[in-house]
Write an enzyme that holds these catalytic residues in place. Structure first.
Site, mmCIF file in Angstrom:
data_model
loop_
_atom_site.group_PDB
_atom_site.id
_atom_site.type_symbol
_atom_site.label_atom_id
_atom_site.label_comp_id
_atom_site.label_asym_id
_atom_site.label_seq_id
_atom_site.Cartn_x
_atom_site.Cartn_y
_atom_site.Cartn_z
ATOM 1 N N SER A 1 19.807 15.111 -69.825
ATOM 2 C CA SER A 1 18.977 16.284 -69.540
ATOM 3 C C SER A 1 18.457 16.790 -70.882
ATOM 4 O O SER A 1 19.216 17.334 -71.690
ATOM 5 C CB SER A 1 19.793 17.366 -68.828
ATOM 6 O OG SER A 1 19.002 18.500 -68.580
ATOM 7 N N ARG A 2 17.169 16.593 -71.116
ATOM 8 C CA ARG A 2 16.626 16.843 -72.451
ATOM 9 C C ARG A 2 16.471 18.322 -72.766
ATOM 10 O O ARG A 2 16.505 18.705 -73.932
ATOM 11 C CB ARG A 2 15.279 16.128 -72.591
ATOM 12 C CG ARG A 2 15.385 14.615 -72.424
ATOM 13 C CD ARG A 2 14.055 13.919 -72.669
ATOM 14 N NE ARG A 2 14.189 12.488 -72.426
ATOM 15 C CZ ARG A 2 13.934 11.893 -71.275
ATOM 16 N NH1 ARG A 2 13.504 12.627 -70.253
ATOM 17 N NH2 ARG A 2 14.079 10.596 -71.119
ATOM 18 N N ILE A 3 16.245 19.154 -71.760
ATOM 19 C CA ILE A 3 16.025 20.575 -72.028
ATOM 20 C C ILE A 3 16.968 21.479 -71.245
ATOM 21 O O ILE A 3 16.982 22.690 -71.453
ATOM 22 C CB ILE A 3 14.572 20.968 -71.712
ATOM 23 C CG1 ILE A 3 14.252 20.748 -70.237
ATOM 24 C CG2 ILE A 3 13.598 20.209 -72.594
ATOM 25 C CD1 ILE A 3 12.869 21.211 -69.829
ATOM 26 N N ASP B 1 11.896 15.345 -67.573
ATOM 27 C CA ASP B 1 12.667 15.915 -68.676
ATOM 28 C C ASP B 1 14.097 15.382 -68.721
ATOM 29 O O ASP B 1 14.945 15.943 -69.426
ATOM 30 C CB ASP B 1 12.710 17.448 -68.551
ATOM 31 C CG ASP B 1 11.326 18.053 -68.503
ATOM 32 O OD1 ASP B 1 10.498 17.695 -69.356
ATOM 33 O OD2 ASP B 1 11.074 18.869 -67.608
#
Length: 498
Positions: free
Chosen positions: A367-369, A342
């Site tokens: 940091s995608r989420i 992620d």
């Protein structure tokens, strides 16, 4: 203890219960023989019912796991090997899959991938035996990542946040501090009710000892299980090490607890899997890795998640570590792991050589989420900070050519250089999230604007000491934080830290 007490509890009671229900009967077993042995691999024939991941018991006491099925023979990776194992040795299939004992007593223990203690202390009583390799939780049992996991590293917690249940890759060349980032994160979980698992795959014994000593020195071993498959271990054990660590962390997750598992590192694991696959005569693919290396790592990392309330509400956060060569992130294994995880924390050699520690490249890290789990107050203060910092890095390039800049650009460069000094941090010195909110507020209020770069570190140390004794929390009004940090940072130099 008298004889009746001994009989009513412990091993004798179990033996008595077994004898009470024992009855004679026929038992059918399938017995084959070893064809060849070498390099941690055994080929056997005469086992037509053998299945993948099935356990093989050899007559000399060795043990293996079925890893390849061929016409008329099976290939197995050895999990335990005696000197007596040779061609012609009888072998039987146990008709079971490999399981590992798990228990809350594993905290503070050092074990091998089969659950055998390596710390010289007594064996633990298992609460359950769970399979090492199993499917990931279904989508109906998962929840959105919504709780932060603080690493204690300023640049991560503010600009590249991690949430509980996230899979965040730590990537970079050897010697840039990848393991230090993971150790900082584990140490920072002290007192936060997060159960940690640190998996060491194919590491030198000196590295293993240093890691364990570091965890013990910072009182992090009390809530950490260390799974060790050092470089001298059988390749089969090195292959199973991350799955063992995952099974332990998953056990705690399904109990409704928060867990963190570190895989150090998956590049070594991929090389071990390639070695086993080539020895088992599987066709090689890109860079000689077998074609299923992606699914192996995907199956491992997909088990890290955040469960919903109906499934217990636990979480398992994964920090896989992977090594690059000369900063080449487009290699096969790094690109595989980047696509599975992620987000990634990328460590750059030029930053490391320039004295910026931790040498995290903000431009290549993402940091995608994690932002969904970040505390609203931290997210508010760090809102545009990453974008502004990246713009500063671009502007700074022009100063190397002696170009004349507008006043606004010069101000942006001064602000960026101040932020860069603030983001520097010593190894194994995780910092509280309250302190990080304090410096964020101070930076956004311009309280570091007139501070020369060489004096920023001393002011931050004083600020950290003062935050330790404050009653303010992340939920306190911003006005209270502004008033506090203003009062702290405008004190005369002689009063700082009092």
């Amino acid at each position: 203890m008298n004889g009746e007490d001994t009989l009513s509890s412990g091993p004798l009671r179990k033996q008595a219960a077994w004898l009470e229900h024992y009855g004679p009967g026929l038992r059918f077993t399938e017995e084959g023989s070893v064809i060849s042995v070498g390099d941690g691999i055994a080929w056997a024939s005469g086992l037509p019912s053998a299945a993948m991941q099935g356990i093989l018991d050899f007559a000399d006491g060795s043990r293996g796991m079925v890893f390849d099925l061929a016409e008329g023979q099976v290939g197995a990776v050895l999990l335990h090997q005696t000197e007596a194992l040779t061609s012609g040795t009888a072998v039987r299939s146990s008709r079971g899959i490999l399981r590992i004992p798990v228990s809350n007593d594993l905290m503070g223990r050092i074990i091998d991938p089969l659950g055998t203690p390596l710390d010289g202390t007594a064996a633990f009583e298992p609460a359950a035996w769970v399979p090492l390799q199993t499917g990931s939780p279904p989508i109906t049992a998962r929840d959105f990542v919504h709780k932060p996991l603080y690493s204690g590293i300023k640049i991560i917690d503010t600009l590249i946040p991690i949430g509980k249940g996230q899979r965040q890759l730590v990537i970079g060349d050897e010697g840039l501090g990848r393991s230090s980032v993971a150790l900082d994160t584990v140490i920072n979980q002290r007192g936060k009710d997060v159960y940690c698992v640190y998996v060491l795959i194919g590491q030198k014994r000196s590295t293993v000892i240093n890691t364990i000593d570091t965890l013990r020195q910072y009182e992090a071993l009390d809530f950490t299980t260390v799974v060790v498959a050092e470089a001298s271990a059988l390749p089969g054990l090195q292959h199973l090490a991350p799955f063992a660590g995952c099974a332990i962390a998953e056990f705690w997750m399904r109990q409704g607890r928060d867990s963190l598992v570190v895989y150090d590192d998956l590049a070594t694991h991929a090389k071990t899997y390639r070695e086993l696959s080539l020895l088992l005569r599987r066709p090689p693919g890109r860079e000689a890795y077998p074609g299923d290396i992606f699914s192996v790592h995907a199956g491992l990392l997909e088990r890290a998640t955040c469960l919903n309330a109906a499934a217990g509400g636990g979480s398992m956060t994964a920090l896989p570590i992977v090594e690059t060569l000369q900063g080449e992130i487009a290699a096969y294994i790094p690109t595989n792991l980047i696509s599975i995880t992620d987000g990634q924390i990328y460590l750059d050699r030029n930053l490391f050589a320039g004295g910026f520690r931790p040498a995290i490249d903000v431009a290549k890290s993402v940091s995608r989420i994690g932002g969904q789990a970040q505390h609203p107050r931290i997210k508010e203060e760090a809102g545009r900070m990453k974008l502004d910092y990246l713009q500063f890095l671009e502007l700074e390039v022009f100063t190397r050519f002696g170009a004349r800049l507008e006043a606004s650009m010069e101000a942006a460069i001064r602000r960026g250089r101040t932020l860069r000094e603030i983001l520097k941090q010593d190894r194994l010195a995780p910092q509280s999230i309250e302190y990080q909110l304090a410096w964020l507020v101070a930076f956004n209020e311009g309280l570091f604007a007139d501070t020369p770069p060489e004096a920023i570190s001393a002011r931050l140390q004083s600020l950290e000491k003062l935050v330790e004794h404050t009653d303010l929390s992340l939920d306190s009004p911003r006005e209270a934080w502004v008033g506090a940090v203003t009062q702290w940072l405008v004190k005369p130099a002689g009063e700082m830290g009092t």
